[in-house]
Design a protein around this motif. Structure first.
Motif, mmCIF file in Angstrom:
data_model
loop_
_atom_site.group_PDB
_atom_site.id
_atom_site.type_symbol
_atom_site.label_atom_id
_atom_site.label_comp_id
_atom_site.label_asym_id
_atom_site.label_seq_id
_atom_site.Cartn_x
_atom_site.Cartn_y
_atom_site.Cartn_z
ATOM 1 N N VAL A 94 7.679 -11.102 -9.918
ATOM 2 C CA VAL A 94 7.869 -9.860 -9.163
ATOM 3 C C VAL A 94 7.375 -10.050 -7.730
ATOM 4 O O VAL A 94 8.054 -9.675 -6.770
ATOM 5 C CB VAL A 94 7.142 -8.673 -9.834
ATOM 6 C CG1 VAL A 94 7.177 -7.429 -8.953
ATOM 7 C CG2 VAL A 94 7.746 -8.385 -11.199
ATOM 8 N N LEU A 95 6.205 -10.654 -7.580
ATOM 9 C CA LEU A 95 5.670 -10.891 -6.231
ATOM 10 C C LEU A 95 6.585 -11.795 -5.424
ATOM 11 O O LEU A 95 6.790 -11.575 -4.229
ATOM 12 C CB LEU A 95 4.272 -11.509 -6.319
ATOM 13 C CG LEU A 95 3.140 -10.585 -6.757
ATOM 14 C CD1 LEU A 95 1.848 -11.379 -6.921
ATOM 15 C CD2 LEU A 95 2.952 -9.439 -5.778
ATOM 16 N N PHE A 126 9.093 -7.547 0.922
ATOM 17 C CA PHE A 126 7.959 -7.285 1.809
ATOM 18 C C PHE A 126 6.695 -7.658 1.054
ATOM 19 O O PHE A 126 6.278 -6.937 0.163
ATOM 20 C CB PHE A 126 7.962 -5.802 2.206
ATOM 21 C CG PHE A 126 6.885 -5.434 3.165
ATOM 22 C CD1 PHE A 126 6.942 -5.836 4.481
ATOM 23 C CD2 PHE A 126 5.809 -4.681 2.751
ATOM 24 C CE1 PHE A 126 5.934 -5.489 5.364
ATOM 25 C CE2 PHE A 126 4.802 -4.334 3.622
ATOM 26 C CZ PHE A 126 4.871 -4.736 4.943
ATOM 27 N N GLN A 127 6.096 -8.800 1.399
ATOM 28 C CA GLN A 127 4.977 -9.300 0.612
ATOM 29 C C GLN A 127 3.604 -9.096 1.256
ATOM 30 O O GLN A 127 2.587 -9.396 0.644
ATOM 31 C CB GLN A 127 5.187 -10.779 0.314
ATOM 32 C CG GLN A 127 6.401 -11.011 -0.552
ATOM 33 C CD GLN A 127 6.579 -12.454 -0.959
ATOM 34 O OE1 GLN A 127 5.734 -13.288 -0.694
ATOM 35 N NE2 GLN A 127 7.680 -12.741 -1.607
ATOM 36 N N THR A 128 3.566 -8.573 2.455
ATOM 37 C CA THR A 128 2.289 -8.351 3.122
ATOM 38 C C THR A 128 1.514 -7.242 2.415
ATOM 39 O O THR A 128 2.071 -6.196 2.104
ATOM 40 C CB THR A 128 2.500 -7.952 4.599
ATOM 41 O OG1 THR A 128 3.255 -8.966 5.246
ATOM 42 C CG2 THR A 128 1.179 -7.758 5.314
ATOM 43 N N VAL A 129 0.245 -7.523 2.156
ATOM 44 C CA VAL A 129 -0.629 -6.507 1.559
ATOM 45 C C VAL A 129 -1.613 -6.088 2.644
ATOM 46 O O VAL A 129 -2.378 -6.905 3.155
ATOM 47 C CB VAL A 129 -1.398 -7.062 0.336
ATOM 48 C CG1 VAL A 129 -2.316 -5.999 -0.233
ATOM 49 C CG2 VAL A 129 -0.428 -7.561 -0.716
ATOM 50 N N TYR A 130 -1.576 -4.818 2.985
ATOM 51 C CA TYR A 130 -2.492 -4.308 3.994
ATOM 52 C C TYR A 130 -3.806 -3.923 3.329
ATOM 53 O O TYR A 130 -3.816 -3.337 2.250
ATOM 54 C CB TYR A 130 -1.877 -3.119 4.733
ATOM 55 C CG TYR A 130 -0.680 -3.540 5.531
ATOM 56 C CD1 TYR A 130 -0.840 -4.220 6.725
ATOM 57 C CD2 TYR A 130 0.606 -3.329 5.063
ATOM 58 C CE1 TYR A 130 0.252 -4.650 7.458
ATOM 59 C CE2 TYR A 130 1.707 -3.749 5.789
ATOM 60 C CZ TYR A 130 1.524 -4.408 6.984
ATOM 61 O OH TYR A 130 2.611 -4.841 7.697
ATOM 62 N N THR A 131 -4.892 -4.292 3.982
ATOM 63 C CA THR A 131 -6.222 -4.007 3.452
ATOM 64 C C THR A 131 -7.057 -3.341 4.528
ATOM 65 O O THR A 131 -6.730 -3.391 5.716
ATOM 66 C CB THR A 131 -6.925 -5.299 2.993
ATOM 67 O OG1 THR A 131 -7.103 -6.169 4.119
ATOM 68 C CG2 THR A 131 -6.130 -6.013 1.908
ATOM 69 N N ILE A 132 -8.136 -2.749 4.069
ATOM 70 C CA ILE A 132 -9.084 -2.127 4.987
ATOM 71 C C ILE A 132 -10.482 -2.277 4.397
ATOM 72 O O ILE A 132 -10.642 -2.372 3.183
ATOM 73 C CB ILE A 132 -8.714 -0.642 5.251
ATOM 74 C CG1 ILE A 132 -9.433 -0.132 6.495
ATOM 75 C CG2 ILE A 132 -8.970 0.220 4.030
ATOM 76 C CD1 ILE A 132 -8.714 0.984 7.196
ATOM 77 N N ALA A 135 0.302 5.234 7.615
ATOM 78 C CA ALA A 135 1.433 5.916 8.245
ATOM 79 C C ALA A 135 2.245 4.938 9.096
ATOM 80 O O ALA A 135 3.482 4.939 9.046
ATOM 81 C CB ALA A 135 0.935 7.074 9.101
ATOM 82 N N GLU A 136 1.550 4.097 9.849
ATOM 83 C CA GLU A 136 2.218 3.118 10.716
ATOM 84 C C GLU A 136 3.068 2.141 9.902
ATOM 85 O O GLU A 136 4.181 1.788 10.301
ATOM 86 C CB GLU A 136 1.164 2.336 11.508
ATOM 87 C CG GLU A 136 1.708 1.225 12.374
ATOM 88 C CD GLU A 136 0.596 0.394 12.987
ATOM 89 O OE1 GLU A 136 0.804 -0.822 13.126
ATOM 90 O OE2 GLU A 136 -0.469 0.956 13.307
ATOM 91 N N LYS A 137 2.563 1.715 8.754
ATOM 92 C CA LYS A 137 3.248 0.714 7.935
ATOM 93 C C LYS A 137 4.165 1.336 6.883
ATOM 94 O O LYS A 137 4.892 0.626 6.191
ATOM 95 C CB LYS A 137 2.231 -0.206 7.242
ATOM 96 C CG LYS A 137 1.317 -0.945 8.203
ATOM 97 C CD LYS A 137 2.108 -1.797 9.180
ATOM 98 C CE LYS A 137 1.194 -2.521 10.152
ATOM 99 N NZ LYS A 137 1.923 -3.257 11.175
ATOM 100 N N GLY A 138 4.124 2.661 6.753
ATOM 101 C CA GLY A 138 4.981 3.339 5.788
ATOM 102 C C GLY A 138 4.628 3.032 4.342
ATOM 103 O O GLY A 138 5.505 2.858 3.499
ATOM 104 N N LEU A 176 -7.598 -11.144 -3.947
ATOM 105 C CA LEU A 176 -6.375 -10.351 -3.927
ATOM 106 C C LEU A 176 -5.183 -11.255 -3.640
ATOM 107 O O LEU A 176 -5.156 -11.955 -2.628
ATOM 108 C CB LEU A 176 -6.489 -9.267 -2.857
ATOM 109 C CG LEU A 176 -5.298 -8.353 -2.660
ATOM 110 C CD1 LEU A 176 -5.060 -7.495 -3.906
ATOM 111 C CD2 LEU A 176 -5.526 -7.471 -1.436
ATOM 112 N N LEU A 177 -4.199 -11.237 -4.531
ATOM 113 C CA LEU A 177 -2.995 -12.054 -4.359
ATOM 114 C C LEU A 177 -1.792 -11.240 -3.921
ATOM 115 O O LEU A 177 -0.851 -11.774 -3.342
ATOM 116 C CB LEU A 177 -2.645 -12.774 -5.666
ATOM 117 C CG LEU A 177 -3.698 -13.690 -6.261
ATOM 118 C CD1 LEU A 177 -3.195 -14.280 -7.570
ATOM 119 C CD2 LEU A 177 -4.071 -14.784 -5.284
ATOM 120 N N GLY A 178 -1.809 -9.960 -4.236
ATOM 121 C CA GLY A 178 -0.671 -9.121 -3.901
ATOM 122 C C GLY A 178 -0.866 -7.718 -4.417
ATOM 123 O O GLY A 178 -1.914 -7.384 -4.985
#
Length: 144
Positions: free
Chosen positions: A7-8, A13-19, A33-36, A114-116
């Motif tokens: 699946v990955l 779109f494979q980028t995972v956004y983190t904070i 919001a910026e990345k939807g 974290l891989l995805g």
């Protein structure tokens, strides 16, 4: 049956956004919001998953509790007990988990890294693809 690794691999779109947990909720919501995106994975500096923050968390813990996004940290409202899966988990197992726990996103983690991130939509697409392949195989078998 398809597994999470497949699946990955198939995700466009494979980028995972983190904070970071110490970021403000305003920073997190602005990035979402910026990345939807509807959820963001909260990670420590070493990359370990500390939690997940979703639009649902924001609505329930900021808007309904009259908090302010600019002075509340992500760690104060994130879901800290994050259910995760590994690359070997099947689509069926993930769909059952997400249905039972009312989740929309599952981080993929191995060796504390974290891989995805997979969504319910990713899994439904994979399940439908599996069904189409099975139908084609059965039709070929029947027609000889």
């Amino acid at each position: 049956m398809t597994n999470v690794a497949q699946v990955l691999q198939e995700k466009a779109f494979q980028t995972v956004y983190t904070i970071h947990p110490d970021a403000t909720v305003l920073d997190a919501i602005s990035l979402m919001a910026e990345k939807g995106i509807g959820a963001i994975v909260v990670t420590e500096t070493n990359g370990q998953v500390a939690g997940i923050l979703s639009e649902r968390d924001y609505t329930r813990k900021i808007a309904l509790m009259h908090r302010k996004s600019f002075d509340t940290t992500v760690s104060e409202i994130m879901t800290a007990k994050v259910l995760t899966v590994t690359r070997n988990a099947t689509v069926k197992d993930c769909l059952e988990l997400m249905t039972d726990k009312h989740l929309r996103h599952l981080p993929v983690v191995e060796n504390d890294q974290l891989l995805g991130l997979i969504s319910i939509g990713d899994l439904v697409k994979a399940a439908m693809d599996d069904q189409h392949k099975l139908i084609e195989q059965l039709q070929k078998y029947i027609s000889g």
